[in-house]
Design a protein around this motif. Sequence first.
Motif, PDB file in Angstrom:
ATOM      1  N   GLU A 111     -41.234  40.612  40.223  1.00 59.91           N
ATOM      2  CA  GLU A 111     -42.372  41.090  41.005  1.00 59.91           C
ATOM      3  C   GLU A 111     -42.063  41.129  42.506  1.00 59.91           C
ATOM      4  O   GLU A 111     -42.463  42.064  43.200  1.00 59.91           O
ATOM      5  N   VAL A 112     -41.342  40.121  43.025  1.00 59.35           N
ATOM      6  CA  VAL A 112     -41.172  40.002  44.479  1.00 59.35           C
ATOM      7  C   VAL A 112     -39.813  40.453  45.018  1.00 59.35           C
ATOM      8  O   VAL A 112     -39.676  40.645  46.225  1.00 59.35           O
ATOM      9  N   CYS A 113     -38.816  40.611  44.155  1.00 59.63           N
ATOM     10  CA  CYS A 113     -37.470  41.001  44.615  1.00 59.63           C
ATOM     11  C   CYS A 113     -37.266  42.502  44.436  1.00 59.63           C
ATOM     12  O   CYS A 113     -37.364  43.023  43.323  1.00 59.63           O
ATOM     13  N   LEU A 114     -36.978  43.176  45.520  1.00 61.44           N
ATOM     14  CA  LEU A 114     -36.796  44.625  45.505  1.00 61.44           C
ATOM     15  C   LEU A 114     -35.817  45.070  44.421  1.00 61.44           C
ATOM     16  O   LEU A 114     -36.112  45.973  43.644  1.00 61.44           O
ATOM     17  N   ILE A 115     -34.657  44.441  44.363  1.00 64.94           N
ATOM     18  CA  ILE A 115     -33.607  44.828  43.409  1.00 64.94           C
ATOM     19  C   ILE A 115     -34.085  44.764  41.958  1.00 64.94           C
ATOM     20  O   ILE A 115     -33.678  45.557  41.120  1.00 64.94           O
ATOM     21  N   ASP A 116     -34.944  43.791  41.648  1.00 72.65           N
ATOM     22  CA  ASP A 116     -35.390  43.569  40.267  1.00 72.65           C
ATOM     23  C   ASP A 116     -36.613  44.398  39.876  1.00 72.65           C
ATOM     24  O   ASP A 116     -36.973  44.441  38.704  1.00 72.65           O
ATOM     25  N   GLN A 117     -37.273  45.036  40.846  1.00 71.48           N
ATOM     26  CA  GLN A 117     -38.509  45.755  40.546  1.00 71.48           C
ATOM     27  C   GLN A 117     -38.241  47.060  39.792  1.00 71.48           C
ATOM     28  O   GLN A 117     -37.234  47.734  40.039  1.00 71.48           O
ATOM     29  N   PRO A 118     -39.150  47.429  38.880  1.00 73.01           N
ATOM     30  CA  PRO A 118     -39.063  48.754  38.258  1.00 73.01           C
ATOM     31  C   PRO A 118     -39.304  49.814  39.338  1.00 73.01           C
ATOM     32  O   PRO A 118     -40.203  49.663  40.161  1.00 73.01           O
ATOM     33  N   PHE A 119     -38.504  50.853  39.333  1.00 72.71           N
ATOM     34  CA  PHE A 119     -38.598  51.934  40.316  1.00 72.71           C
ATOM     35  C   PHE A 119     -39.917  52.676  40.115  1.00 72.71           C
ATOM     36  O   PHE A 119     -40.249  53.075  38.998  1.00 72.71           O
ATOM     37  N   VAL A 120     -40.702  52.873  41.183  1.00 70.44           N
ATOM     38  CA  VAL A 120     -42.032  53.481  41.057  1.00 70.44           C
ATOM     39  C   VAL A 120     -42.006  54.898  40.489  1.00 70.44           C
ATOM     40  O   VAL A 120     -42.961  55.306  39.842  1.00 70.44           O
ATOM     41  N   LYS A 121     -40.921  55.628  40.699  1.00 70.68           N
ATOM     42  CA  LYS A 121     -40.851  56.999  40.181  1.00 70.68           C
ATOM     43  C   LYS A 121     -40.372  57.042  38.722  1.00 70.68           C
ATOM     44  O   LYS A 121     -40.478  58.081  38.078  1.00 70.68           O
ATOM     45  N   ASP A 122     -39.795  55.928  38.229  1.00 73.31           N
ATOM     46  CA  ASP A 122     -39.267  55.878  36.864  1.00 73.31           C
ATOM     47  C   ASP A 122     -39.235  54.415  36.429  1.00 73.31           C
ATOM     48  O   ASP A 122     -38.268  53.708  36.679  1.00 73.31           O
ATOM     49  N   ASN A 123     -40.294  53.977  35.771  1.00 71.13           N
ATOM     50  CA  ASN A 123     -40.422  52.561  35.396  1.00 71.13           C
ATOM     51  C   ASN A 123     -39.376  52.077  34.395  1.00 71.13           C
ATOM     52  O   ASN A 123     -39.274  50.873  34.151  1.00 71.13           O
ATOM     53  N   ASP A 124     -38.624  52.994  33.803  1.00 72.89           N
ATOM     54  CA  ASP A 124     -37.562  52.588  32.878  1.00 72.89           C
ATOM     55  C   ASP A 124     -36.312  52.126  33.622  1.00 72.89           C
ATOM     56  O   ASP A 124     -35.387  51.594  33.008  1.00 72.89           O
ATOM     57  N   ARG A 125     -36.263  52.357  34.931  1.00 75.13           N
ATOM     58  CA  ARG A 125     -35.110  51.962  35.747  1.00 75.13           C
ATOM     59  C   ARG A 125     -35.552  50.975  36.823  1.00 75.13           C
ATOM     60  O   ARG A 125     -36.642  51.097  37.353  1.00 75.13           O
ATOM     61  N   THR A 126     -34.664  50.046  37.146  1.00 79.08           N
ATOM     62  CA  THR A 126     -34.950  49.126  38.252  1.00 79.08           C
ATOM     63  C   THR A 126     -34.314  49.695  39.523  1.00 79.08           C
ATOM     64  O   THR A 126     -33.534  50.647  39.467  1.00 79.08           O
ATOM     65  N   ILE A 127     -34.625  49.074  40.647  1.00 81.81           N
ATOM     66  CA  ILE A 127     -33.994  49.478  41.904  1.00 81.81           C
ATOM     67  C   ILE A 127     -32.489  49.227  41.822  1.00 81.81           C
ATOM     68  O   ILE A 127     -31.693  50.003  42.349  1.00 81.81           O
ATOM     69  N   GLU A 128     -32.091  48.172  41.118  1.00 78.20           N
ATOM     70  CA  GLU A 128     -30.653  47.914  40.928  1.00 78.20           C
ATOM     71  C   GLU A 128     -30.004  49.067  40.167  1.00 78.20           C
ATOM     72  O   GLU A 128     -28.896  49.497  40.517  1.00 78.20           O
ATOM     73  N   ASP A 129     -30.676  49.601  39.149  1.00 79.86           N
ATOM     74  CA  ASP A 129     -30.166  50.769  38.417  1.00 79.86           C
ATOM     75  C   ASP A 129     -30.046  51.975  39.348  1.00 79.86           C
ATOM     76  O   ASP A 129     -29.081  52.733  39.272  1.00 79.86           O
ATOM     77  N   LEU A 130     -31.032  52.143  40.221  1.00 83.14           N
ATOM     78  CA  LEU A 130     -31.019  53.240  41.190  1.00 83.14           C
ATOM     79  C   LEU A 130     -29.806  53.123  42.116  1.00 83.14           C
ATOM     80  O   LEU A 130     -29.115  54.105  42.381  1.00 83.14           O
TER      81      LEU A 130
END
Length: 195
Positions: A152-171
Motif C-alpha cells: 500500500e505505501v511503497c511505490l515499487i510494490d503498488q499495482p500500477f493505476v493504468k494496469d492493476n495486473d502489473r506493479t510499478i516494479e514490473d513497469l
Amino acid sequence: MAIDASSVRELRDRTSAGFLDCKNALEEANGDFEKAGEILKKKGLAKAMKKGSRGTPEGRIGSYIHTNGKLGVLIEVNCETDFVAKNDVFADLLKDLCMHIAATDPMAVSRETVPQDVIDKERKTYSEEFKDKPDNVRDKIIDGKMESFFKEVCLIDQPFVKDNDRTIEDLLKSAITKLGENVKISRFARFAIGE
C-alpha cells in the motif's frame, strides 16, 4: 522450423524486442506467438535483473500538475546515459510514474526507504491487535499484514493505476528491457493544497 521475416516483424511489433531475439524465440516456440512472447518476457526479465546492478549517474526530473492546480508531483528517475534520459520511452515512464504518484500517494519508493519507526509502529499495532493468538500464528498474521502495508505505501510494490495486473516494479523492468539500461527511481515528492 523456418521462421519468415514477417512473423519476426509481427512479434517484434507486439513485444518491442530485438529482431534476433524474436527470431530465436519463434524458433524455440515452433512458431507459436504466445509461447514466443513468454520466452521473450522471461529473457527480458533476466536481462533486466542483470542490468539492475549497474550504476545510474544520469536521469531526469519529471513533474505533473493536476488540472485544478491543487496537486503536483516531482520525481527523480535515473538511468545510465544521457541518451536514454532523452528517449521517448523514458519520458513516457516519467509521466506514468508522476500520474501514478498523484493518484496513489505512496509514502516511500521501496521497503528499504520506509522509516524504521513507521515499520515498528505498524508491527506494534498488529501485535496488539492479535495478542490473543498463539505466537506462531500471530507472527504469520503480522508478516501478512506487513506485506499488505508495504504494497500500500511503497511505490515499487503498488499495482500500477493504468494496469492493476502489473506493479510499478514490473513497469520499471519493462522500461529496462526496452531501453537496454538500468533505470531507478531515486526519490519523489507529492504536494497537495492543505496537506
